[in-house]
Design a protein around this motif. Structure first.
Motif, short mmCIF file in Angstrom:
data_model
loop_
_atom_site.label_atom_id
_atom_site.label_comp_id
_atom_site.label_asym_id
_atom_site.label_seq_id
_atom_site.Cartn_x
_atom_site.Cartn_y
_atom_site.Cartn_z
N ILE A 114 0.84 -1.20 0.00
CA ILE A 114 0.00 0.00 0.00
C ILE A 114 0.88 1.25 0.00
O ILE A 114 0.61 2.22 -0.72
CB ILE A 114 -0.96 -0.01 1.21
CG1 ILE A 114 -1.99 -1.11 1.06
CG2 ILE A 114 -1.66 1.34 1.36
CD1 ILE A 114 -2.85 -1.34 2.29
N TYR A 115 1.94 1.24 0.79
CA TYR A 115 2.84 2.39 0.88
C TYR A 115 3.50 2.67 -0.48
O TYR A 115 3.75 3.82 -0.82
CB TYR A 115 3.90 2.14 1.95
CG TYR A 115 4.90 3.25 2.09
CD1 TYR A 115 4.56 4.43 2.73
CD2 TYR A 115 6.18 3.13 1.55
CE1 TYR A 115 5.47 5.46 2.85
CE2 TYR A 115 7.10 4.15 1.67
CZ TYR A 115 6.74 5.32 2.32
OH TYR A 115 7.64 6.34 2.44
N ASN A 116 3.76 1.62 -1.25
CA ASN A 116 4.44 1.78 -2.54
C ASN A 116 3.49 2.11 -3.70
O ASN A 116 3.94 2.25 -4.83
CB ASN A 116 5.23 0.51 -2.88
CG ASN A 116 6.45 0.36 -2.00
OD1 ASN A 116 7.02 1.35 -1.53
ND2 ASN A 116 6.84 -0.87 -1.73
N PHE A 125 -7.47 5.08 -1.85
CA PHE A 125 -7.54 3.72 -1.34
C PHE A 125 -7.46 3.70 0.18
O PHE A 125 -8.21 2.98 0.85
CB PHE A 125 -6.44 2.83 -1.93
CG PHE A 125 -6.51 1.42 -1.43
CD1 PHE A 125 -7.43 0.53 -1.96
CD2 PHE A 125 -5.69 0.98 -0.41
CE1 PHE A 125 -7.52 -0.77 -1.49
CE2 PHE A 125 -5.77 -0.31 0.07
CZ PHE A 125 -6.69 -1.19 -0.47
N LEU A 126 -6.55 4.49 0.76
CA LEU A 126 -6.43 4.53 2.22
C LEU A 126 -7.70 5.07 2.87
O LEU A 126 -8.13 4.58 3.92
CB LEU A 126 -5.22 5.37 2.63
CG LEU A 126 -3.85 4.70 2.40
CD1 LEU A 126 -2.73 5.68 2.71
CD2 LEU A 126 -3.72 3.45 3.25
N LYS A 133 -17.07 6.21 2.62
CA LYS A 133 -17.86 5.86 1.44
C LYS A 133 -17.27 6.57 0.22
O LYS A 133 -16.53 7.54 0.34
CB LYS A 133 -19.32 6.30 1.61
CG LYS A 133 -19.97 5.78 2.86
CD LYS A 133 -20.34 4.35 2.69
CE LYS A 133 -21.13 3.89 3.92
NZ LYS A 133 -21.03 2.50 4.14
N TYR A 134 -17.62 6.07 -0.96
CA TYR A 134 -17.09 6.66 -2.19
C TYR A 134 -17.41 8.15 -2.29
O TYR A 134 -16.56 8.96 -2.61
CB TYR A 134 -17.67 5.95 -3.42
CG TYR A 134 -17.10 4.57 -3.68
CD1 TYR A 134 -15.74 4.36 -3.86
CD2 TYR A 134 -17.95 3.47 -3.78
CE1 TYR A 134 -15.24 3.11 -4.11
CE2 TYR A 134 -17.45 2.21 -4.04
CZ TYR A 134 -16.09 2.03 -4.21
OH TYR A 134 -15.60 0.79 -4.46
N TYR A 135 -18.67 8.50 -2.01
CA TYR A 135 -19.05 9.91 -2.16
C TYR A 135 -18.33 10.78 -1.13
O TYR A 135 -18.02 11.94 -1.40
CB TYR A 135 -20.57 10.08 -2.09
CG TYR A 135 -21.18 9.85 -0.73
CD1 TYR A 135 -21.31 10.90 0.17
CD2 TYR A 135 -21.63 8.60 -0.35
CE1 TYR A 135 -21.88 10.71 1.41
CE2 TYR A 135 -22.20 8.39 0.89
CZ TYR A 135 -22.32 9.45 1.78
OH TYR A 135 -22.88 9.26 3.01
N ILE A 152 -9.66 3.66 -6.91
CA ILE A 152 -9.69 2.59 -5.91
C ILE A 152 -9.64 1.22 -6.59
O ILE A 152 -8.95 0.31 -6.14
CB ILE A 152 -10.93 2.74 -5.00
CG1 ILE A 152 -10.79 4.00 -4.14
CG2 ILE A 152 -11.13 1.50 -4.12
CD1 ILE A 152 -12.03 4.37 -3.36
N HIS A 153 -10.34 1.09 -7.68
CA HIS A 153 -10.32 -0.16 -8.44
C HIS A 153 -8.91 -0.48 -8.93
O HIS A 153 -8.43 -1.61 -8.78
CB HIS A 153 -11.28 -0.06 -9.63
CG HIS A 153 -11.17 -1.20 -10.59
ND1 HIS A 153 -11.66 -2.45 -10.31
CD2 HIS A 153 -10.60 -1.28 -11.82
CE1 HIS A 153 -11.41 -3.24 -11.33
NE2 HIS A 153 -10.77 -2.56 -12.26
#
Length: 166
Positions: A114-116, A125-126, A133-135, A152-153
């Motif tokens: 995740i850090y990279n 993503f974090l 939530k997405y919104y 995020i995907h």
């Protein structure tokens, strides 16, 4: 249709269920249980039978549905076969003992992956990983909702490729 007529009709057509029960279960004891359960359900639901319809098809449908429900119920239960005398089935309810050092290494690898991540993917993503939530992420980052979802995907895809060995 009165109950005596239904019982006569049921018992006249019940013998055709035995071979079908054996075909479904592949076990004579389970087939007997399935047969009895089918007859019980047919008697309990005799008011749902419409006079003049094919009773064999109705009984086959009841039996098939009982078999499917029992099969699904059996898949939900975790069973462990004991090799002791009699081969008893034990329900596995105790947690297995894990290797905490190995789990710690895996968590470190995930955090490192995740850090990279590139900053453009890491930040949404974090936030998603923290439970936003997405919104909400879109409002925090001042980005369109579709952009946040796609980032995020892509972050997930990158993480899956980097952590594929687990």
């Amino acid at each position: 249709m009165c109950s005596t007529e239904f019982n006569t009709l049921l018992m006249g057509n019940a013998d055709f269920l035995r071979p079908y029960a054996i075909t479904l279960t592949k076990d004579s004891e389970s087939a007997k249980d399935l047969y009895q359960e089918t007859l019980f359900r047919a008697l309990a639901n005799r008011e749902k039978y419409l006079a003049g319809t094919n009773i064999r098809a109705w009984l086959y449908t009841i039996m098939r549905n009982i078999f499917i429900n029992n099969y699904r119920r059996g898949n939900r239960q975790y069973r462990l076969l004991d090799n002791a005398m009699g081969d008893f089935l034990l329900h596995q309810q105790q947690p297995s003992i894990g290797n905490y050092a190995e789990n710690g290494l895996r968590v470190k690898d995930v955090h490192m992956a995740i850090y990279n991540l590139p900053v453009i993917f890491k930040q949404p993503f974090l936030l998603y990983f923290e439970g936003y939530k997405y919104y909400e992420i879109a409002m925090i980052l001042n980005e369109p909702l579709g952009t946040v979802k796609s980032r995020i995907h892509f972050a997930r895809k990158m993480l899956k490729s980097r952590i594929a060995r687990y």
